[in-house]
Design a protein around this motif. Structure first.
Motif, PDB file in Angstrom:
ATOM      1  N   LYS A   2      34.964-117.178 -43.980  1.00 59.45           N
ATOM      2  CA  LYS A   2      35.839-116.016 -44.154  1.00 59.45           C
ATOM      3  C   LYS A   2      35.264-114.796 -43.445  1.00 59.45           C
ATOM      4  O   LYS A   2      35.968-114.031 -42.791  1.00 59.45           O
ATOM      5  CB  LYS A   2      35.992-115.751 -45.664  1.00 59.45           C
ATOM      6  N   ILE A   3      33.933-114.631 -43.547  1.00 57.68           N
ATOM      7  CA  ILE A   3      33.275-113.493 -42.853  1.00 57.68           C
ATOM      8  C   ILE A   3      33.421-113.617 -41.342  1.00 57.68           C
ATOM      9  O   ILE A   3      33.668-112.649 -40.624  1.00 57.68           O
ATOM     10  CB  ILE A   3      31.796-113.426 -43.266  1.00 57.68           C
ATOM     11  N   LYS A  35      38.468-111.046 -35.978  1.00 60.15           N
ATOM     12  CA  LYS A  35      39.642-110.176 -35.862  1.00 60.15           C
ATOM     13  C   LYS A  35      39.238-108.782 -35.369  1.00 60.15           C
ATOM     14  O   LYS A  35      40.015-108.093 -34.709  1.00 60.15           O
ATOM     15  CB  LYS A  35      40.342-110.072 -37.213  1.00 60.15           C
ATOM     16  N   LEU A  36      38.059-108.374 -35.722  1.00 62.24           N
ATOM     17  CA  LEU A  36      37.575-107.054 -35.276  1.00 62.24           C
ATOM     18  C   LEU A  36      36.922-107.104 -33.896  1.00 62.24           C
ATOM     19  O   LEU A  36      36.377-106.109 -33.408  1.00 62.24           O
ATOM     20  CB  LEU A  36      36.550-106.515 -36.290  1.00 62.24           C
ATOM     21  N   SER A  64      21.974-122.695 -37.259  1.00 63.09           N
ATOM     22  CA  SER A  64      21.294-122.228 -38.460  1.00 63.09           C
ATOM     23  C   SER A  64      21.857-120.882 -38.850  1.00 63.09           C
ATOM     24  O   SER A  64      22.509-120.213 -38.079  1.00 63.09           O
ATOM     25  CB  SER A  64      19.781-122.118 -38.182  1.00 63.09           C
ATOM     26  N   SER A  65      21.575-120.481 -40.076  1.00 60.54           N
ATOM     27  CA  SER A  65      22.143-119.227 -40.576  1.00 60.54           C
ATOM     28  C   SER A  65      21.629-118.046 -39.781  1.00 60.54           C
ATOM     29  O   SER A  65      22.357-117.095 -39.507  1.00 60.54           O
ATOM     30  CB  SER A  65      21.783-119.073 -42.063  1.00 60.54           C
ATOM     31  N   SER A  66      20.343-118.086 -39.384  1.00 66.10           N
ATOM     32  CA  SER A  66      19.787-116.952 -38.628  1.00 66.10           C
ATOM     33  C   SER A  66      20.408-116.867 -37.235  1.00 66.10           C
ATOM     34  O   SER A  66      20.714-115.789 -36.733  1.00 66.10           O
ATOM     35  CB  SER A  66      18.264-117.098 -38.512  1.00 66.10           C
ATOM     36  N   ASP A  67      20.664-118.049 -36.572  1.00 67.24           N
ATOM     37  CA  ASP A  67      21.291-118.049 -35.245  1.00 67.24           C
ATOM     38  C   ASP A  67      22.691-117.502 -35.324  1.00 67.24           C
ATOM     39  O   ASP A  67      23.118-116.711 -34.480  1.00 67.24           O
ATOM     40  CB  ASP A  67      21.297-119.465 -34.674  1.00 67.24           C
ATOM     41  N   CYS A  68      23.452-117.956 -36.315  1.00 65.88           N
ATOM     42  CA  CYS A  68      24.835-117.495 -36.448  1.00 65.88           C
ATOM     43  C   CYS A  68      24.881-116.004 -36.699  1.00 65.88           C
ATOM     44  O   CYS A  68      25.714-115.290 -36.153  1.00 65.88           O
ATOM     45  CB  CYS A  68      25.524-118.234 -37.605  1.00 65.88           C
ATOM     46  N   PHE A  69      23.957-115.531 -37.517  1.00 65.10           N
ATOM     47  CA  PHE A  69      23.969-114.105 -37.839  1.00 65.10           C
ATOM     48  C   PHE A  69      23.681-113.262 -36.604  1.00 65.10           C
ATOM     49  O   PHE A  69      24.321-112.246 -36.354  1.00 65.10           O
ATOM     50  CB  PHE A  69      22.910-113.840 -38.928  1.00 65.10           C
ATOM     51  N   SER A  70      22.714-113.754 -35.755  1.00 62.02           N
ATOM     52  CA  SER A  70      22.360-112.978 -34.556  1.00 62.02           C
ATOM     53  C   SER A  70      23.460-113.008 -33.534  1.00 62.02           C
ATOM     54  O   SER A  70      23.645-112.056 -32.751  1.00 62.02           O
ATOM     55  CB  SER A  70      21.059-113.530 -33.948  1.00 62.02           C
ATOM     56  N   LYS A  71      24.261-114.071 -33.496  1.00 61.40           N
ATOM     57  CA  LYS A  71      25.317-114.175 -32.492  1.00 61.40           C
ATOM     58  C   LYS A  71      26.537-113.374 -32.874  1.00 61.40           C
ATOM     59  O   LYS A  71      27.261-112.896 -32.025  1.00 61.40           O
ATOM     60  CB  LYS A  71      25.693-115.643 -32.304  1.00 61.40           C
TER      61      LYS A  71
END
Length: 322
Positions: free
Chosen positions: A24-25, A31-32, A52-59
């Motif tokens: 969802k995030i 959309k933004l 991984s969660s850290s890779d997704c967050f940085s991208k």
């Protein structure tokens, strides 16, 4: 066994809930326009790439943007730039206008010396010469008069001033000062020198006379030939001793021709050849005789001086032998 299955279901539901929240995030950020582009297949299926969660967050984190200045600061900066550009343009425009010739400025410059008249007279001419740093009897003033095509010595009319200064592109004292070296250089060209020499006769003579009085002629000849013709001092002495009261234009022109073509020892002078095709030889012939006489006397003196030295040397030797 039942408790183990319940624990597994609880963990699975927890992971699914976490994954749903991440999904969802991601769509919210997408959309933004704050996420990186994903492949077309992934976008259509709505699936997330495995990471991984850290890779997704940085991208998915957006790049940091520079702070935009406040509207007031932005307008102030633009105004400052515009003011700087205008000042630069304005200074360039003023400089260009000052360098360009201006008939109006030239006219105002003329009346600084003419006063309420339409001619610069002797008083104005004296101030004019003082301003440009030149003595009135300097030869460059004759060259300037020639460029202005002035008709009367000691006077510049409005028409002569505007026509001549326009051709020189001078409308201020400073510009004319910077042009003086150019005017002097015109005397180094034989064609221009001849034109200036011929002009000087008509410029200096009284307009109701066809000839030039001897005193004015001596001054003008000294101005033009005094520094470039080695025999001029002898010629000037001849004029001082002669009975001539005036010099006509033919005689005037023949003096220049004589100074240019006859050797300093007059070895190539031929009286018949000099006067055969030229008018005005009534001045040249006696002048040549005078020069020949002086050169002969000079040569005799040199010979006598050499003989005296030889005699002294000879007597000394004889006395030494005795």
């Amino acid at each position: 066994m039942h408790s183990d299955a319940a624990a597994v279901n609880f963990q699975l539901n927890s992971h699914l809930s976490t994954l749903a929240n991440i999904h969802k995030i991601y769509h919210t950020l997408n959309k933004l326009n704050l996420t990186e582009d994903v492949g077309q297949d992934d976008h259509q299926t709505g699936s997330l790439r495995s990471c991984s969660s850290s890779d997704c967050f940085s991208k998915v984190m957006p790049p940091r943007k520079k702070r935009r200045p406040a509207s007031g600061d932005d307008l102030s900066a633009k105004k400052s730039r515009h003011d700087s550009m205008y000042r630069k343009y304005d200074s360039t425009r003023i400089k260009t206008e000052e360098e360009a010739f201006s008939s109006k400025r030239c006219l105002e410059w003329f009346y600084e010396y003419a006063g309420t008249d339409d001619v610069v007279g002797p008083e104005g001419m004296e101030k004019f010469c003082e301003d440009i740093g030149v003595e009135p009897e300097n030869v460059v003033m004759l060259v300037l008069a020639w460029k202005l095509d002035a008709q009367n010595m000691g006077y510049f009319t409005l028409q002569e001033w505007l026509k001549g200064m326009t051709s020189l592109q001078c409308d201020t004292t400073e510009k004319l000062r910077n042009t003086l070296d150019y005017l002097r250089s015109l005397l180094n060209d034989s064609t221009n020198f001849k034109l200036i020499y011929r002009y000087a006769f008509d410029f200096a003579r009284e307009k109701d006379q066809r000839s030039l009085d001897i005193n004015t002629a001596k001054c003008m000849l000294g101005l033009l030939l005094g520094k470039i013709w080695p025999l001029f001092p002898v010629f000037h002495q001849f004029l001082e001793q002669s009975k001539y009261k005036v010099i006509n234009k033919d005689q005037w022109c023949n003096v220049l021709e004589f100074s240019r073509t006859i050797n300093l020892d007059l070895s190539n002078y031929d009286e018949d050849g000099a006067c055969k095709y030229r008018a005005g030889c009534s001045l040249i012939s006696p002048m040549a005789v005078h020069l020949l006489f002086l050169l002969t006397v000079k040569s005799l003196r040199a010979v006598l001086f050499s003989l005296s030295l030889f005699r002294a040397s000879f007597v000394g030797r004889v006395c030494g032998v005795v």
